[in-house]
Every structure is written in C-alpha cells, then in structure tokens.
Design a protein around this motif. Structure first.
Motif, PDB file in Angstrom:
ATOM      1  N   TYR A 120      60.524  27.012 103.757  1.00  0.00           N
ATOM      2  CA  TYR A 120      59.443  26.865 104.727  1.00  0.00           C
ATOM      3  C   TYR A 120      59.914  26.008 105.896  1.00  0.00           C
ATOM      4  CZ  TYR A 120      54.842  26.177 106.719  1.00  0.00           C
ATOM      5  OH  TYR A 120      53.786  26.165 107.573  1.00  0.00           O
ATOM      6  N   HIS A 121      60.721  24.992 105.582  1.00  0.00           N
ATOM      7  CA  HIS A 121      61.318  24.121 106.602  1.00  0.00           C
ATOM      8  C   HIS A 121      62.828  24.251 106.513  1.00  0.00           C
ATOM      9  CE1 HIS A 121      57.579  21.822 107.140  1.00  0.00           C
ATOM     10  NE2 HIS A 121      57.474  21.828 105.825  1.00  0.00           N
ATOM     11  N   GLU A 122      63.477  24.402 107.615  1.00  0.00           N
ATOM     12  CA  GLU A 122      64.901  24.114 107.705  1.00  0.00           C
ATOM     13  C   GLU A 122      64.984  23.129 108.840  1.00  0.00           C
ATOM     14  OE1 GLU A 122      67.414  27.595 107.710  1.00  0.00           O
ATOM     15  OE2 GLU A 122      67.204  27.763 105.543  1.00  0.00           O
ATOM     16  N   PHE A 123      65.296  21.898 108.486  1.00  0.00           N
ATOM     17  CA  PHE A 123      65.180  20.768 109.383  1.00  0.00           C
ATOM     18  C   PHE A 123      66.319  20.670 110.382  1.00  0.00           C
ATOM     19  CE2 PHE A 123      62.977  19.611 105.500  1.00  0.00           C
ATOM     20  CZ  PHE A 123      61.850  18.937 105.947  1.00  0.00           C
ATOM     21  N   GLU A 124      66.021  20.065 111.508  1.00  0.00           N
ATOM     22  CA  GLU A 124      67.042  19.451 112.342  1.00  0.00           C
ATOM     23  C   GLU A 124      67.059  18.001 111.894  1.00  0.00           C
ATOM     24  OE1 GLU A 124      66.977  20.281 116.539  1.00  0.00           O
ATOM     25  OE2 GLU A 124      65.981  22.205 116.195  1.00  0.00           O
ATOM     26  N   ASP A 125      68.185  17.314 112.058  1.00  0.00           N
ATOM     27  CA  ASP A 125      68.290  15.957 111.527  1.00  0.00           C
ATOM     28  C   ASP A 125      67.188  15.043 112.058  1.00  0.00           C
ATOM     29  OD1 ASP A 125      69.366  15.852 114.108  1.00  0.00           O
ATOM     30  OD2 ASP A 125      71.237  14.918 113.477  1.00  0.00           O
ATOM     31  N   TRP A 126      66.854  15.154 113.326  1.00  0.00           N
ATOM     32  CA  TRP A 126      65.835  14.273 113.906  1.00  0.00           C
ATOM     33  C   TRP A 126      64.465  14.500 113.273  1.00  0.00           C
ATOM     34  CZ3 TRP A 126      61.420  16.023 116.220  1.00  0.00           C
ATOM     35  CH2 TRP A 126      61.403  17.356 116.644  1.00  0.00           C
ATOM     36  N   GLN A 127      64.200  15.740 112.809  1.00  0.00           N
ATOM     37  CA  GLN A 127      62.910  16.030 112.188  1.00  0.00           C
ATOM     38  C   GLN A 127      62.777  15.308 110.846  1.00  0.00           C
ATOM     39  OE1 GLN A 127      63.519  20.322 112.479  1.00  0.00           O
ATOM     40  NE2 GLN A 127      61.568  20.471 113.573  1.00  0.00           N
ATOM     41  N   LEU A 128      63.831  15.348 110.036  1.00  0.00           N
ATOM     42  CA  LEU A 128      63.780  14.627 108.766  1.00  0.00           C
ATOM     43  C   LEU A 128      63.707  13.120 109.027  1.00  0.00           C
ATOM     44  CD1 LEU A 128      63.738  14.701 105.699  1.00  0.00           C
ATOM     45  CD2 LEU A 128      66.240  14.559 105.762  1.00  0.00           C
ATOM     46  N   ASP A 129      64.471  12.637 109.977  1.00  0.00           N
ATOM     47  CA  ASP A 129      64.434  11.206 110.316  1.00  0.00           C
ATOM     48  C   ASP A 129      63.013  10.782 110.692  1.00  0.00           C
ATOM     49  OD1 ASP A 129      67.186  11.337 109.973  1.00  0.00           O
ATOM     50  OD2 ASP A 129      67.663  10.982 112.086  1.00  0.00           O
ATOM     51  N   TRP A 130      62.364  11.567 111.510  1.00  0.00           N
ATOM     52  CA  TRP A 130      61.005  11.254 111.962  1.00  0.00           C
ATOM     53  C   TRP A 130      60.018  11.300 110.792  1.00  0.00           C
ATOM     54  CZ3 TRP A 130      57.361  14.850 115.097  1.00  0.00           C
ATOM     55  CH2 TRP A 130      56.305  14.110 115.630  1.00  0.00           C
ATOM     56  N   LEU A 131      60.147  12.311 109.946  1.00  0.00           N
ATOM     57  CA  LEU A 131      59.300  12.435 108.774  1.00  0.00           C
ATOM     58  C   LEU A 131      59.445  11.200 107.880  1.00  0.00           C
ATOM     59  CD1 LEU A 131      57.406  14.141 106.957  1.00  0.00           C
ATOM     60  CD2 LEU A 131      59.477  15.214 106.017  1.00  0.00           C
ATOM     61  N   LEU A 132      60.657  10.767 107.657  1.00  0.00           N
ATOM     62  CA  LEU A 132      60.884   9.582 106.829  1.00  0.00           C
ATOM     63  C   LEU A 132      60.285   8.338 107.483  1.00  0.00           C
ATOM     64  CD1 LEU A 132      64.488  10.363 105.616  1.00  0.00           C
ATOM     65  CD2 LEU A 132      62.441  10.252 104.187  1.00  0.00           C
ATOM     66  N   GLU A 133      60.487   8.195 108.779  1.00  0.00           N
ATOM     67  CA  GLU A 133      59.926   7.051 109.499  1.00  0.00           C
ATOM     68  C   GLU A 133      58.402   7.034 109.383  1.00  0.00           C
ATOM     69  OE1 GLU A 133      59.229   5.887 114.125  1.00  0.00           O
ATOM     70  OE2 GLU A 133      61.194   6.713 113.622  1.00  0.00           O
ATOM     71  N   LYS A 134      57.760   8.184 109.606  1.00  0.00           N
ATOM     72  CA  LYS A 134      56.289   8.266 109.565  1.00  0.00           C
ATOM     73  C   LYS A 134      55.720   8.010 108.170  1.00  0.00           C
ATOM     74  CE  LYS A 134      53.707  10.927 111.883  1.00  0.00           C
ATOM     75  NZ  LYS A 134      52.804  10.290 112.777  1.00  0.00           N
ATOM     76  N   THR A 135      56.529   8.197 107.131  1.00  0.00           N
ATOM     77  CA  THR A 135      56.046   7.997 105.767  1.00  0.00           C
ATOM     78  C   THR A 135      56.498   6.663 105.184  1.00  0.00           C
ATOM     79  OG1 THR A 135      57.892   9.333 104.925  1.00  0.00           O
ATOM     80  CG2 THR A 135      55.756  10.450 105.249  1.00  0.00           C
ATOM     81  N   GLY A 136      57.023   5.774 106.029  1.00  0.00           N
ATOM     82  CA  GLY A 136      57.313   4.414 105.591  1.00  0.00           C
ATOM     83  C   GLY A 136      58.705   4.157 105.061  1.00  0.00           C
ATOM     84  N   TRP A 137      59.671   4.967 105.466  1.00  0.00           N
ATOM     85  CA  TRP A 137      61.049   4.811 105.004  1.00  0.00           C
ATOM     86  C   TRP A 137      61.949   4.425 106.174  1.00  0.00           C
ATOM     87  CZ3 TRP A 137      62.006   5.008  99.889  1.00  0.00           C
ATOM     88  CH2 TRP A 137      61.042   5.619  99.074  1.00  0.00           C
ATOM     89  N   THR A 138      62.993   3.643 105.866  1.00  0.00           N
ATOM     90  CA  THR A 138      64.016   3.298 106.850  1.00  0.00           C
ATOM     91  C   THR A 138      65.340   3.875 106.372  1.00  0.00           C
ATOM     92  OG1 THR A 138      62.903   1.246 107.441  1.00  0.00           O
ATOM     93  CG2 THR A 138      65.244   1.413 108.000  1.00  0.00           C
ATOM     94  N   ILE A 139      65.950   4.679 107.203  1.00  0.00           N
ATOM     95  CA  ILE A 139      67.232   5.285 106.852  1.00  0.00           C
ATOM     96  C   ILE A 139      68.325   4.235 106.987  1.00  0.00           C
ATOM     97  CG2 ILE A 139      68.954   7.023 107.502  1.00  0.00           C
ATOM     98  CD1 ILE A 139      66.574   8.769 108.434  1.00  0.00           C
ATOM     99  N   LYS A 140      69.100   4.067 105.910  1.00  0.00           N
ATOM    100  CA  LYS A 140      70.189   3.086 105.880  1.00  0.00           C
ATOM    101  C   LYS A 140      71.549   3.751 106.060  1.00  0.00           C
ATOM    102  CE  LYS A 140      67.532  -0.450 104.985  1.00  0.00           C
ATOM    103  NZ  LYS A 140      67.411  -1.587 105.870  1.00  0.00           N
ATOM    104  N   ASP A 141      71.643   5.035 105.704  1.00  0.00           N
ATOM    105  CA  ASP A 141      72.912   5.751 105.826  1.00  0.00           C
ATOM    106  C   ASP A 141      72.614   7.248 105.820  1.00  0.00           C
ATOM    107  OD1 ASP A 141      75.652   6.216 106.029  1.00  0.00           O
ATOM    108  OD2 ASP A 141      76.040   5.903 103.897  1.00  0.00           O
ATOM    109  N   SER A 142      73.500   8.018 106.421  1.00  0.00           N
ATOM    110  CA  SER A 142      73.350   9.474 106.427  1.00  0.00           C
ATOM    111  C   SER A 142      74.717  10.124 106.592  1.00  0.00           C
ATOM    112  CB  SER A 142      72.417   9.920 107.560  1.00  0.00           C
ATOM    113  OG  SER A 142      72.974   9.610 108.808  1.00  0.00           O
ATOM    114  N   ALA A 143      74.775  11.396 106.246  1.00  0.00           N
ATOM    115  CA  ALA A 143      76.004  12.176 106.404  1.00  0.00           C
ATOM    116  C   ALA A 143      75.623  13.642 106.571  1.00  0.00           C
ATOM    117  CB  ALA A 143      76.916  11.997 105.193  1.00  0.00           C
ATOM    118  N   LYS A 144      76.539  14.405 107.125  1.00  0.00           N
ATOM    119  CA  LYS A 144      76.368  15.862 107.290  1.00  0.00           C
ATOM    120  C   LYS A 144      77.664  16.537 106.879  1.00  0.00           C
ATOM    121  CE  LYS A 144      73.557  15.311 111.440  1.00  0.00           C
ATOM    122  NZ  LYS A 144      73.520  15.566 112.870  1.00  0.00           N
TER     123      LYS A 144
END
Length: 175
Positions: A120-144
């Motif tokens: 249903y979703h295939e994210f762009e990285d910024w979309q997942l980042d925003w979703l996490l931010e809006k739900t109370g999470w802080t991203i500490k690390d990421s990779a692709k």
C-alpha cells in the motif's frame, strides 16, 4: 552463514544493522508472523516474540500488551494502511524498521493472487522519517542499500545502483 539464505544481501545487512543497535539481552517484539529473518535473529541469540498474524491496522493489542524492550518491523509497514496507528501503539523505547523504497521506474508491488501480499505504501526516505517524527520517534541511525537482480533489461540495470531498502534505528521521545 547467510550467504546462501535468500535474500542474502538484505538479511546480512539487516543483521549487521540490528547488531549495531540492539544487544541480544534486549527482548524483541518482531511485527509479523515468524519468518526466516526472525529465525536468524533467534539463531544469533536474540529473544524474539512475533505477532500472530492479526491485522495490525485493526488490532494493536499484541503490540500494546508486549513488554519487549525493542520492536522490529522488517518490510511490514508497506503492507499497512495506517502505520501511524501502529507506531503510536508501541510501548517499547527502541525501534528498528526497514521498508522498501519507492522506485521511480517501477509501480508498487501488487500480487495478483494474494490479497495480503501487496504494498500500500512504498516510501521515500523522507516520508518514513516524517512518519516516525510525527509518532514520537527520533531517528538515531539509518542506512540504505540496493537490491540487484540477475535478470536482463532496463529495470534490472537500474536496480544495480538505485537504493531499494531503507532501515532506521529510532528511540522514543520522552513522554
């Protein structure tokens, strides 16, 4: 050990990322039914409990009732209509999540025979980042990473250098 396990590159990189951020002494709730990667985590010494296959869009009871210290969600959120509700329901303070990235040269995956196996979703990285931010999470690390395939054609060629997977380690903001 996992070089012969399909899909070996994704499993190897996911395990390396997990080991970087989660100690085997921490309990894990892995969203989704028991699967080859949850078996790999167990074989690496992690204490893993899986959800039971319930529709997480409709029922987050197993997430809310979990006492796990870490929640993992590997290629699950693209199947959900409302990952926002699932992320809000998590009680753990640590999260490791990976999603397939939206590819500009291919439409979202849709199985013709399985009503669950669709994206249903295939994210762009910024979309997942925003979703996490809006739900109370802080991203500490990421990779692709990419997902090359052994086929011929334009799309297989583009998969050689176009990132397909995005993984993040996040911690819950103070409540």
């Amino acid at each position: 050990m996992y070089e012969k396990t399909f899909p070996n590159k994704r499993f190897r990189l996911t395990l390396e990322f997990l080991k970087k951020h989660v100690d085997p002494s921490e309990s894990i709730l892995d969203l989704g039914v028991k699967n080859p990667f949850s078996e790999i985590m167990i074989s690496e010494g992690y204490k893993v409990e899986n959800t039971k296959g319930e529709d997480l869009d409709e029922d987050q009871t197993s997430i809310k009732n979990s006492t796990a210290e870490v929640v993992t969600a590997f290629e699950i959120f693209e199947h959900l209509l409302s990952p926002y509700e699932v992320l809000k329901s998590i009680e753990a303070n640590k999260l490791v999540i990976s999603v397939p990235l939206r590819l500009w040269f291919a439409s979202a995956y849709r199985s013709k025979t399985d009503t669950w196996d669709r994206h249903y979703h295939e994210f762009e990285d910024w979309q997942l980042d925003w979703l996490l931010e809006k739900t109370g999470w802080t991203i500490k690390d990421s990779a692709k990473w990419t997902n090359p395939v052994k086929k011929f054609g334009i799309r297989p060629f583009l998969r050689q250098f176009t990132n397909r997977y995005y993984i993040v380690y996040a911690e819950r903001n103070s409540k």
